[in-house]
Design an enzyme around this catalytic site. Structure first.
Site, mmCIF file in Angstrom:
data_model
loop_
_atom_site.group_PDB
_atom_site.id
_atom_site.type_symbol
_atom_site.label_atom_id
_atom_site.label_comp_id
_atom_site.label_asym_id
_atom_site.label_seq_id
_atom_site.Cartn_x
_atom_site.Cartn_y
_atom_site.Cartn_z
ATOM 1 N N LYS A 53 -32.663 -0.980 -41.731
ATOM 2 C CA LYS A 53 -31.750 -1.694 -42.635
ATOM 3 C C LYS A 53 -31.481 -0.844 -43.872
ATOM 4 O O LYS A 53 -30.350 -0.750 -44.343
ATOM 5 C CB LYS A 53 -32.345 -3.052 -43.021
ATOM 6 C CG LYS A 53 -32.250 -4.034 -41.866
ATOM 7 C CD LYS A 53 -33.144 -5.229 -41.999
ATOM 8 C CE LYS A 53 -33.128 -5.979 -40.664
ATOM 9 N NZ LYS A 53 -34.270 -6.836 -40.433
ATOM 10 N N GLN A 97 -38.030 -10.464 -43.723
ATOM 11 C CA GLN A 97 -38.294 -9.881 -42.404
ATOM 12 C C GLN A 97 -39.285 -10.763 -41.624
ATOM 13 O O GLN A 97 -40.337 -11.128 -42.140
ATOM 14 C CB GLN A 97 -38.869 -8.458 -42.588
ATOM 15 C CG GLN A 97 -39.050 -7.683 -41.305
ATOM 16 C CD GLN A 97 -37.732 -7.437 -40.567
ATOM 17 O OE1 GLN A 97 -36.742 -7.036 -41.161
ATOM 18 N NE2 GLN A 97 -37.732 -7.700 -39.276
ATOM 19 N N ASP A 120 -28.732 -13.563 -43.067
ATOM 20 C CA ASP A 120 -29.258 -13.689 -41.698
ATOM 21 C C ASP A 120 -28.649 -14.898 -40.981
ATOM 22 O O ASP A 120 -28.753 -15.024 -39.766
ATOM 23 C CB ASP A 120 -30.784 -13.899 -41.761
ATOM 24 C CG ASP A 120 -31.557 -12.708 -41.229
ATOM 25 O OD1 ASP A 120 -30.954 -11.871 -40.532
ATOM 26 O OD2 ASP A 120 -32.767 -12.629 -41.512
#
Ligand code: NAP
Length: 285
Positions: A53, A97, A120
């Site tokens: 990322k 995460q 997300d």
């Protein structure tokens, strides 16, 4: 005839180029898109995902800030960190995460992120918006699969689409997206009876079961499009998917390889979501 290999590497590179241009436009307006990533503990796989990322952010020009919290971080501390990022106007996207250590509830964490920064797409407000056909952030992996289909010229409207797997992050949002695109959608899972009978109806079969090479050619009809979401390491430490590529590829019209199919799309769509969050915060959308 050999199947078309749907090239996720190429398509994700195109998307990152588009993001790069959008970032430049935002910067010209004085907006510096920024993604904040929180990792709890130092699970090696998570560290690789966070590194990818960071690399994608560096490439596209998105500012990247990361917070590596110790493995024994409690939920309250994590929620406080999220809250301070929610309040920080210079941060446009927040991502925690996964997986999280035991004792931290993923659902509570997903709800703590402001929906407008939830790049997300895991907050119930965003997941719900997708099902209602309203504006919101869409989970990156299914959003990436839709891009793969669209940009490969694969029509969805009116097609039999079968999604194998019903997870909140992949299977369910995938089904909602295919429905939005006017596919005729069936979701299957571990309790589905006569699974092969159902999957063999599919013109487009999306496989997200999390079982290495479970799906062979007995699960598909000749000429289907097969999208493989799975990522695993096989006995030889090589990457493989949920689909038995050797058996399925000769019988389908198009297929995503592993690696180089769905995988690279997830990060590319995350970049797209970050730009969208920054544009919305700046009132450009
Ligand atoms: P998950 O949460 O484990 O869900 C798996 C789903 O498959 C469940 O709905 C389960 O049914 C169903 N299932 C499991 N075994 C089955 C069987 N034998 N027959 C029929 N259905 C079965 O997995 P996920 O998060 O959706 O991820 C799926 C795969 O995609 C994993 O390999 C994961 O690593 C990969 N993934 C890749 C990316 C990427 O960027 N490429 C992103 C996310 C995930 P029940 O609901 O009935 O238990």
């Amino acid at each position: 005839m050999a199947p078309v290999l749907i090239d996720g590497k190429k398509i994700s590179a195109q998307i990152k180029e588009e993001v790069k241009e959008e970032v430049l436009l935002l910067q010209q307006r004085g907006v510096a898109p920024c993604l904040a990533v929180i990792q709890v503990g130092d699970d090696p796989a998570s560290s690789i995902y966070v590194r990818n990322k960071r690399k994608a952010c560096e490439y596209t020009g998105i500012r990247f800030v990361d917070y590596l919290l110790p493995e024994d971080t409690d939920q309250r501390t994590l929620l406080a960190r999220i809250q301070s990022l929610n309040e920080d106007a210079s941060v446009h996207g927040i991502l925690v995460q996964l997986p999280l250590p035991e004792g931290i509830d993923e659902k509570t964490v997903a709800r703590a992120i402001l929906p407008s920064k939830d790049v997300d797409g895991f907050h119930p407000a965003n997941a719900g918006a997708l099902f209602l056909g309203e504006k919101g952030f869409i989970s990156c992996t299914p959003a990436g699969i839709l891009q793969l289909l669209n940009r490969s010229g694969i029509e969805i409207e009116g097609k039999e689409c079968v999604v194998l797997g019903r997870s909140n992050n992949v299977g369910k949002p995938m089904a909602a997206l295919l429905l939005q695109e006017n596919g005729t959608v069936t979701i299957t899972h571990s309790r589905t009876r006569n699974l092969r009978e159902v999957t063999r109806r599919a013109d487009i079969l999306v496989v997200a079961v999390g079982k290495p090479r479970l799906v062979d050619d007995t699960y598909m009809k000749e000429g289907a499009v097969v999208i493989d979401v799975g990522i695993h390491r096989n006995e030889d430490n090589k990457l493989c998917g949920d689909v038995d590529f050797e058996k399925v590829a000769p019988k389908c019209s198009a297929i995503t390889p592993v690696p180089g199919g769905v995988g690279p799309m997830t990060v590319a769509m995350l970049m797209k979501n970050c730009v969208k969050a920054a544009e919305e915060a700046a009132g450009c959308r």
